[in-house]
Design a protein around this motif. Structure first.
Motif, PDB file in Angstrom:
ATOM      1  N   THR A  85      37.609  41.611  41.399  1.00  0.00           N
ATOM      2  CA  THR A  85      37.430  41.364  39.977  1.00  0.00           C
ATOM      3  C   THR A  85      38.714  40.804  39.387  1.00  0.00           C
ATOM      4  N   ALA A 140      35.485  31.296  37.079  1.00  0.00           N
ATOM      5  CA  ALA A 140      34.453  31.523  38.095  1.00  0.00           C
ATOM      6  C   ALA A 140      34.939  31.077  39.470  1.00  0.00           C
ATOM      7  N   LYS A 142      29.600  38.659  41.384  1.00  0.00           N
ATOM      8  CA  LYS A 142      28.680  38.400  40.270  1.00  0.00           C
ATOM      9  C   LYS A 142      29.229  38.988  38.972  1.00  0.00           C
ATOM     10  N   HIS A 143      29.715  40.212  39.040  1.00  0.00           N
ATOM     11  CA  HIS A 143      30.268  40.870  37.855  1.00  0.00           C
ATOM     12  C   HIS A 143      31.479  40.095  37.328  1.00  0.00           C
ATOM     13  N   ASP A 187      30.213  36.840  35.780  1.00  0.00           N
ATOM     14  CA  ASP A 187      29.559  37.149  34.505  1.00  0.00           C
ATOM     15  C   ASP A 187      30.603  37.375  33.415  1.00  0.00           C
ATOM     16  N   HIS A 192      32.023  34.259  31.643  1.00  0.00           N
ATOM     17  CA  HIS A 192      31.190  33.606  30.637  1.00  0.00           C
ATOM     18  C   HIS A 192      31.287  34.273  29.275  1.00  0.00           C
ATOM     19  N   HIS A 193      32.033  35.368  29.212  1.00  0.00           N
ATOM     20  CA  HIS A 193      32.191  36.075  27.945  1.00  0.00           C
ATOM     21  C   HIS A 193      33.606  35.944  27.410  1.00  0.00           C
TER      22      HIS A 193
END
Length: 98
Positions: free
Chosen positions: A12, A28, A79-80, A83, A86-87
């Motif tokens: 992460t 990403a 994936k986390h 994701d 994108h925030h």
């Protein structure tokens, strides 16, 4: 950041790392690179562990299950991480009053 409980590899990105990436695409890409590195490390660990099993079927079965769980966790972490890219920013754009 905390290391993954299964693999010991952190895939992460911290909030600060995401901010430094500048845009979701770069963020990403970094998430993907970290996950790919973690997968490569896990493959090496898996190969070593299988060799250590010395043909013992129970050991091989347990290692295969451990490896699959580790790979699944790395993919979930990827994936986390993506994701979260994108925030970035979190601000509200102007001109979108509805």
């Amino acid at each position: 950041m905390t290391a993954d409980k299964v693999t010991g590899v952190d895939t992460t990105l911290s909030h600060d790392e995401k901010e430094r990436e500048g845009n979701p695409g770069e963020c990403a890409s970094k998430c993907a690179r970290k996950a790919n590195d973690a997968l490569e490390d896990e493959r090496d660990r898996h190969d070593d562990n299988l060799e250590d099993c010395r043909g013992n079927p129970a050991c091989i079965s347990a290692e295969n299950a451990r490896y699959q769980a580790a790979v699944n966790q790395i993919q979930e972490d990827r994936k986390h991480c993506i994701d979260g890219c994108h925030h970035q920013g979190g601000g509200r754009g102007r001109g979108h009053d509805h």
